[in-house]
Design a protein around this motif. Structure first.
Motif, short mmCIF file in Angstrom:
data_model
loop_
_atom_site.label_atom_id
_atom_site.label_comp_id
_atom_site.label_asym_id
_atom_site.label_seq_id
_atom_site.Cartn_x
_atom_site.Cartn_y
_atom_site.Cartn_z
N UNK A 1 0.82 -1.21 0.00
CA UNK A 1 0.00 0.00 0.00
C UNK A 1 0.86 1.26 0.00
N UNK A 2 1.92 1.29 0.84
CA UNK A 2 2.76 2.48 0.91
C UNK A 2 4.13 2.15 1.46
N UNK A 3 5.04 3.10 1.27
CA UNK A 3 6.36 3.05 1.87
C UNK A 3 6.48 4.26 2.79
N UNK A 4 7.06 4.04 3.96
CA UNK A 4 7.21 5.13 4.94
C UNK A 4 8.68 5.37 5.23
N UNK A 5 9.06 6.64 5.19
CA UNK A 5 10.43 7.04 5.49
C UNK A 5 10.45 7.79 6.81
N UNK A 6 11.46 7.51 7.62
CA UNK A 6 11.64 8.23 8.88
C UNK A 6 12.35 9.55 8.60
N UNK A 7 11.84 10.60 9.21
CA UNK A 7 12.43 11.94 9.12
C UNK A 7 12.53 12.51 10.54
N UNK A 8 13.38 13.49 10.76
CA UNK A 8 13.48 14.07 12.10
C UNK A 8 12.21 14.81 12.52
N UNK A 9 11.55 15.48 11.55
CA UNK A 9 10.37 16.27 11.87
C UNK A 9 9.42 16.24 10.66
#
Length: 137
Positions: free
Chosen positions: A78-86
């Motif tokens: 369904x989706x890909x999620x990337x970690x970001x600081x904010x």
């Protein structure tokens, strides 16, 4: 924008219960969390592989985006999620670059993450989520 890693892959399933034997029995992964995110009309189950998670997404309502996704495309990624600081800062940076956003500011997602989605029309057809762990206990 600083992407630190792939936070998770979201996989739409008709039934988490019916999917667990594959992920746990065949792949040998351990489901460490199942929770409902009521405002998104979804139930989630998480597995961890290294620093990355797999998130199974089961609709809790026929009106949910997951139910509509499965009806249109069937079960699958369904989706890909990337970690970001904010997440809020990343969403603003991308909006300034002309990226079409689904969320103009972050909202709470599963596991208490701050999340925001980018529209697939601006991401080469891939629903993309940004998320951060700020304020997660």
């Amino acid at each position: 924008m600083n992407l630190s890693h792939i936070e998770h892959l979201g996989i739409a399933v008709k039934s988490i219960e019916a999917s667990l034997p594959y992920y746990e029995g065949i792949l040998g992964l351990k489901c460490y969390n199942i929770e409902e995110v009521a405002d998104q009309k979804v139930k989630t189950a998480f597995f961890k592989i290294g620093q990355t998670k797999i998130e199974l997404l089961e609709a809790t309502s026929p009106e949910s985006t997951i139910a509509k996704f499965i009806e249109k495309r069937g079960e699958g990624i369904h989706h890909i999620a990337f970690a970001v600081p904010n997440t809020d800062e990343a969403l603003q940076e991308l909006a300034d670059k002309g990226v079409q956003l689904i969320d103009k500011q972050s909202r709470k997602g599963a596991e208490g993450l701050n999340i925001g989605f980018l529209h697939p029309k601006s991401t080469i057809g891939v629903l993309t989520e940004l998320c951060d762990h700020r304020d997660v206990k």
